[in-house]
Design a protein around this motif. Structure first.
Motif, PDB file in Angstrom:
ATOM      1  N   TYR A  36      -0.663  -5.689  -6.177  1.00  0.00           N
ATOM      2  CA  TYR A  36      -0.430  -4.263  -5.942  1.00  0.00           C
ATOM      3  C   TYR A  36      -0.464  -3.518  -7.274  1.00  0.00           C
ATOM      4  O   TYR A  36       0.105  -3.976  -8.267  1.00  0.00           O
ATOM      5  CB  TYR A  36       0.916  -4.032  -5.256  1.00  0.00           C
ATOM      6  CG  TYR A  36       0.968  -4.594  -3.859  1.00  0.00           C
ATOM      7  CD1 TYR A  36       0.213  -4.031  -2.829  1.00  0.00           C
ATOM      8  CD2 TYR A  36       1.742  -5.715  -3.567  1.00  0.00           C
ATOM      9  CE1 TYR A  36       0.244  -4.561  -1.552  1.00  0.00           C
ATOM     10  CE2 TYR A  36       1.778  -6.240  -2.287  1.00  0.00           C
ATOM     11  CZ  TYR A  36       1.026  -5.665  -1.285  1.00  0.00           C
ATOM     12  OH  TYR A  36       1.051  -6.194  -0.015  1.00  0.00           O
ATOM     13  N   SER A  59       3.973   4.619  -1.951  1.00  0.00           N
ATOM     14  CA  SER A  59       4.506   3.780  -0.877  1.00  0.00           C
ATOM     15  C   SER A  59       5.983   3.999  -0.600  1.00  0.00           C
ATOM     16  O   SER A  59       6.661   4.767  -1.286  1.00  0.00           O
ATOM     17  CB  SER A  59       4.230   2.309  -1.205  1.00  0.00           C
ATOM     18  OG  SER A  59       2.829   2.079  -1.224  1.00  0.00           O
ATOM     19  N   ASN A  68      -1.339  -2.990   4.140  1.00  0.00           N
ATOM     20  CA  ASN A  68      -0.281  -2.115   4.657  1.00  0.00           C
ATOM     21  C   ASN A  68       1.065  -2.352   3.977  1.00  0.00           C
ATOM     22  O   ASN A  68       2.079  -1.784   4.386  1.00  0.00           O
ATOM     23  CB  ASN A  68      -0.122  -2.323   6.168  1.00  0.00           C
ATOM     24  CG  ASN A  68      -1.378  -1.993   6.927  1.00  0.00           C
ATOM     25  OD1 ASN A  68      -1.903  -0.881   6.814  1.00  0.00           O
ATOM     26  ND2 ASN A  68      -1.917  -2.951   7.668  1.00  0.00           N
ATOM     27  N   GLY A  69       1.075  -3.204   2.946  1.00  0.00           N
ATOM     28  CA  GLY A  69       2.328  -3.570   2.290  1.00  0.00           C
ATOM     29  C   GLY A  69       2.700  -4.988   2.665  1.00  0.00           C
ATOM     30  O   GLY A  69       1.852  -5.780   3.099  1.00  0.00           O
ATOM     31  N   PRO A 101       3.378  -4.136   8.250  1.00  0.00           N
ATOM     32  CA  PRO A 101       2.987  -5.015   7.137  1.00  0.00           C
ATOM     33  C   PRO A 101       3.226  -6.482   7.463  1.00  0.00           C
ATOM     34  O   PRO A 101       4.131  -6.827   8.221  1.00  0.00           O
ATOM     35  CB  PRO A 101       3.885  -4.546   5.988  1.00  0.00           C
ATOM     36  CG  PRO A 101       5.040  -3.867   6.643  1.00  0.00           C
ATOM     37  CD  PRO A 101       4.497  -3.253   7.893  1.00  0.00           C
ATOM     38  N   LYS A 147       1.854   2.347   1.762  1.00  0.00           N
ATOM     39  CA  LYS A 147       2.191   0.959   2.089  1.00  0.00           C
ATOM     40  C   LYS A 147       3.689   0.890   2.317  1.00  0.00           C
ATOM     41  O   LYS A 147       4.449   1.705   1.798  1.00  0.00           O
ATOM     42  CB  LYS A 147       1.765   0.020   0.955  1.00  0.00           C
ATOM     43  CG  LYS A 147       0.255  -0.112   0.828  1.00  0.00           C
ATOM     44  CD  LYS A 147      -0.134  -0.939  -0.373  1.00  0.00           C
ATOM     45  CE  LYS A 147      -1.638  -1.205  -0.395  1.00  0.00           C
ATOM     46  NZ  LYS A 147      -2.459  -0.010  -0.279  1.00  0.00           N
ATOM     47  N   ASP A 196      -0.588   1.985  -5.960  1.00  0.00           N
ATOM     48  CA  ASP A 196      -0.159   1.499  -4.638  1.00  0.00           C
ATOM     49  C   ASP A 196       1.329   1.763  -4.433  1.00  0.00           C
ATOM     50  O   ASP A 196       1.753   2.228  -3.376  1.00  0.00           O
ATOM     51  CB  ASP A 196      -0.390  -0.021  -4.516  1.00  0.00           C
ATOM     52  CG  ASP A 196      -1.849  -0.385  -4.350  1.00  0.00           C
ATOM     53  OD1 ASP A 196      -2.603   0.445  -3.818  1.00  0.00           O
ATOM     54  OD2 ASP A 196      -2.221  -1.491  -4.762  1.00  0.00           O
TER      55      ASP A 196
END
Length: 352
Positions: free
Chosen positions: A147, A155, A108-109, A95, A40, A151
């Motif tokens: 999150y 990332s 995707n963040g 994101p 992410k 995660d």
């Protein structure tokens, strides 16, 4: 009664239309995606990375977004910006902006970057979220279990901030005499910020070096766009020198390369020099020190209109050949060229 109801609903319908347009613009990015990718991207900073958080800014007005996605969706460019290219390198879609978190997928963040803001509070957006507030927002999402620890560990964070801080300093002080001590203060706070991002659980933090301020069209107008202003480029050089020293120390402290720098300074200079050389050989090519979109007012604002809604700006014939889109921001073509030069550094973002 029906007519009154329609009138009452019009503002709501308009807002829903705008949001749907913006969400559509954030879904599409650039490159090849890997749906199984667990990486992410968490983004912090200013307009170089903002993809839609500053609702109501020029980035939501014509002609921004004319190259991608074909309409204004909140990017300060004619198309893609740095965030889009970093996401493409990670093989994920761009994101979603934090402002659209309730209507977007967050797999995707998330992008907290907000145009006009900085490490500290700036003049452009006095109430805008500076970097500290942006990190606060991520912390709240973590507390709400949006999150997980896993995660974050897999990332990447992107940080691009400081240009607006220097502008605010110069405007407030009417001088750059004391700017060296300000640089120290700024880097110290930036160091605190990136350590905080890492302490939240993100193990790769990409920090953009400051662009050559003296090359921005709004600044180099004093040379009639013939050359960069060396005195302001020196400010960028001093900032970057101290930032590089700080990043080296931080990595030594944690015992691994958590912090990675992205050299926007030399990327900008290299591309400008290359384009100037090509222009010497072919005078019909665009001057890379000039903006593609230029306003006709004193503020030279791209996208400005008069009281009747008539546009007060002009756009160059071929945005795809420009380096700068407006007085401060690169065009999509510019960012793509910068991204190409940054790829060796981006390789350090791979977890391992």
């Amino acid at each position: 009664m029906a007519k009154q109801l329609i009138i009452m609903l019009l503002p709501l319908l308009f807002l829903l239309f705008i949001l749907s347009e913006v969400v559509e613009g954030t879904k599409k990015s650039y490159g090849v995606y890997d749906n199984s990718n667990s990486v992410k991207l968490f983004v912090f900073g200013d307009s170089y990375a903002d993809t839609g958080n500053f609702v109501g800014s020029p980035s939501y007005k014509q002609p921004y977004g004319i190259t991608f996605p074909g309409k204004p969706v909140g990017r300060f460019s004619d198309g893609r910006v740095l965030t889009d290219y970093i996401a493409s390198f990670l093989k994920i879609e761009t994101p979603a902006p934090y402002a659209l978190r309730n209507s977007s997928t967050l797999q995707n963040g998330i992008n907290f970057a907000f145009g006009g803001t900085g490490v500290f509070q700036t003049l452009k957006v006095k109430d805008g979220p500076n970097m500290t507030v942006q990190i606060d927002s991520l912390e709240k999402l973590i507390q709400k279990n949006v999150y997980t620890k896993q995660d974050l560990q897999s990332s990447v964070a992107l940080v691009t901030a400081a240009g607006n801080d220097y502008e605010a300093f110069i405007v407030n002080n009417k001088s750059i005499i004391e700017i060296k001590s300000f640089t120290t203060t700024l880097i110290n706070q930036l160091s605190i910020n990136v350590q905080r991002i890492h302490n939240l659980g993100i193990n790769k933090v990409a920090i953009a070096l400051l662009e050559p301020l003296g090359c921005l069209p709004r600044i180099n107008a004093v040379t009639f766009h013939l050359s960069c202003v060396d005195l302001l480029n020196l400010v960028s050089e001093n900032h970057n020198k101290l930032l590089l020293q700080t990043v080296l120390q931080l990595n030594q402290q944690v015992g691994k390369p958590v912090y990675v720098t992205l050299d926007l300074y030399n990327a900008f200079l290299s591309i400008i020099k290359t384009l100037q050389k090509k222009r010497d050989e072919n005078s019909t090519l665009m001057n890379p020190l000039k903006a593609c979109c230029v306003g006709d007012g004193l503020k030279n604002n791209c996208g400005s209109v008069d009281d009747k809604g008539e546009k007060k700006y002009s756009v160059c014939e071929k945005p795809e050949l420009s380096f700068f889109w407006d007085g401060v921001h690169p065009s999509q073509n510019g960012w793509q060229a910068v991204y190409t030069l940054l790829q060796s550094s981006l390789g350090q973002l791979n977890h391992g």
